[in-house]
Design a protein around this motif. Structure first.
Motif, PDB file in Angstrom:
ATOM      1  N   GLU A 188       1.000   5.755  -1.080  1.00  0.00           N
ATOM      2  CA  GLU A 188       0.255   6.977  -1.401  1.00  0.00           C
ATOM      3  C   GLU A 188       1.114   7.880  -2.265  1.00  0.00           C
ATOM      4  O   GLU A 188       2.335   7.926  -2.120  1.00  0.00           O
ATOM      5  CB  GLU A 188      -0.137   7.717  -0.110  1.00  0.00           C
ATOM      6  N   GLU A 238      -4.370   6.571  -3.095  1.00  0.00           N
ATOM      7  CA  GLU A 238      -3.774   5.432  -2.389  1.00  0.00           C
ATOM      8  C   GLU A 238      -3.930   4.204  -3.261  1.00  0.00           C
ATOM      9  O   GLU A 238      -5.035   3.892  -3.725  1.00  0.00           O
ATOM     10  CB  GLU A 238      -4.470   5.208  -1.051  1.00  0.00           C
ATOM     11  N   ASN A 239      -2.825   3.527  -3.520  1.00  0.00           N
ATOM     12  CA  ASN A 239      -2.852   2.279  -4.275  1.00  0.00           C
ATOM     13  C   ASN A 239      -2.576   1.102  -3.349  1.00  0.00           C
ATOM     14  O   ASN A 239      -1.672   1.150  -2.518  1.00  0.00           O
ATOM     15  CB  ASN A 239      -1.811   2.288  -5.392  1.00  0.00           C
ATOM     16  N   GLU A 240      -3.358   0.066  -3.523  1.00  0.00           N
ATOM     17  CA  GLU A 240      -3.154  -1.163  -2.763  1.00  0.00           C
ATOM     18  C   GLU A 240      -2.910  -2.302  -3.750  1.00  0.00           C
ATOM     19  O   GLU A 240      -3.706  -2.523  -4.672  1.00  0.00           O
ATOM     20  CB  GLU A 240      -4.377  -1.471  -1.901  1.00  0.00           C
ATOM     21  N   VAL A 241      -1.812  -2.979  -3.588  1.00  0.00           N
ATOM     22  CA  VAL A 241      -1.426  -4.052  -4.495  1.00  0.00           C
ATOM     23  C   VAL A 241      -1.566  -5.396  -3.777  1.00  0.00           C
ATOM     24  O   VAL A 241      -1.075  -5.553  -2.651  1.00  0.00           O
ATOM     25  CB  VAL A 241       0.024  -3.871  -4.985  1.00  0.00           C
ATOM     26  N   LYS A 242      -2.244  -6.331  -4.430  1.00  0.00           N
ATOM     27  CA  LYS A 242      -2.378  -7.679  -3.878  1.00  0.00           C
ATOM     28  C   LYS A 242      -1.944  -8.702  -4.928  1.00  0.00           C
ATOM     29  O   LYS A 242      -2.208  -8.529  -6.118  1.00  0.00           O
ATOM     30  CB  LYS A 242      -3.824  -7.949  -3.466  1.00  0.00           C
ATOM     31  N   LYS A 297      -5.692  -1.821  -6.593  1.00  0.00           N
ATOM     32  CA  LYS A 297      -6.878  -1.090  -6.152  1.00  0.00           C
ATOM     33  C   LYS A 297      -6.485   0.354  -5.876  1.00  0.00           C
ATOM     34  O   LYS A 297      -5.576   0.626  -5.100  1.00  0.00           O
ATOM     35  CB  LYS A 297      -7.451  -1.731  -4.883  1.00  0.00           C
ATOM     36  N   ARG A 347       0.853  -1.194   0.000  1.00  0.00           N
ATOM     37  CA  ARG A 347       0.000   0.000   0.000  1.00  0.00           C
ATOM     38  C   ARG A 347       0.888   1.243   0.000  1.00  0.00           C
ATOM     39  O   ARG A 347       1.797   1.358   0.811  1.00  0.00           O
ATOM     40  CB  ARG A 347      -0.908  -0.023   1.232  1.00  0.00           C
ATOM     41  N   LYS A 393      -7.625   4.246  -4.696  1.00  0.00           N
ATOM     42  CA  LYS A 393      -8.636   4.947  -3.896  1.00  0.00           C
ATOM     43  C   LYS A 393      -8.278   6.419  -3.797  1.00  0.00           C
ATOM     44  O   LYS A 393      -7.123   6.775  -3.530  1.00  0.00           O
ATOM     45  CB  LYS A 393      -8.705   4.328  -2.496  1.00  0.00           C
TER      46      LYS A 393
END
Length: 213
Positions: A3, A17-21, A36, A1, A38
């Protein structure tokens, strides 16, 4: 995660904000990446507002008292082998200005003083409002001591030229200056010496600067 600030198609810049999975395909065993994004712009603005309110004086946007004191202490610890000067600046006849023209005029005057101090010192110096019509400035690594008199003279000239309107009222500044390490190695010692010098400047007619003795 993570920013970052991102420029949008309309030219606006917003915090994202990017969230990588990483996901595994149960059939093939291949790894897939899910990203993802946001929009956190409003949350980030509120966070920055809180940080600003905690560090800065709301009216002048100089450092507030606590931040000023802590910042000066940090400099004296980190740069104990340097030569620094503490300027204590007080506005002459400020109460008369407030009583004559009102608190709004007083606030505008202090904001103008803050602008002069902001322009008069370097970004590496520490400049803050410590309360009422009193300001501190720690000039770091001064080098040539003769610079201090030139600096103080310029500040006093700038303050005395602030327009207070069509009234016969002389509002000026007085400055007390103490030196690190000659006058002390702690903020408390420098504060006392600068305050005594400021008192002498007031006692001898105001609108002047005095070095501590």
């Amino acid at each position: 995660r993570f920013e970052y600030e991102r420029e949008m198609t309309n030219g606006d810049v917003r915090w994202v904000e990017n969230e990588v999975k990483f996901l595994a395909n149960v059939e093939s065993g291949h790894l897939c990446i899910m990203l993802k994004a946001k929009d956190i712009h409003e949350e980030k603005k509120e966070e920055q507002h809180i940080i600003t309110a905690a560090k800065f004086d709301g009216m002048t946007m100089l450092l507030n008292r606590d931040t000023t004191m802590n910042s000066i202490r940090d400099v004296l610890i980190r740069e104990r082998n340097g030569e620094h000067a503490l300027f204590m600046i007080d506005i002459d006849n400020f109460k008369v200005l407030n009583d004559t023209l009102g608190h709004q005029a007083g606030d505008e005057f202090l904001s103008a003083v803050a602008g002069i101090l902001h322009e008069g010192f370097r970004d590496t110096d520490v400049v803050g409002r410590i309360g009422g019509d009193e300001f501190f400035a720690l000039m770091r690594n001064i080098g040539d001591v003769r610079k201090l008199a030139v600096k103080a003279t310029g500040l006093l000239e700038g303050i005395s030229k602030i327009d207070v309107g069509p009234v016969d009222l002389q509002v000026s500044g007085s400055i007390g200056i103490s030196m690190y390490p000659e006058d002390g190695r702690t903020l408390e010692e420098l504060y006392t010496k600068a305050d005594n010098a400021l008192y002498e400047a007031k006692r001898h007619g105001k609108n002047r600067f005095v070095f501590s003795k």
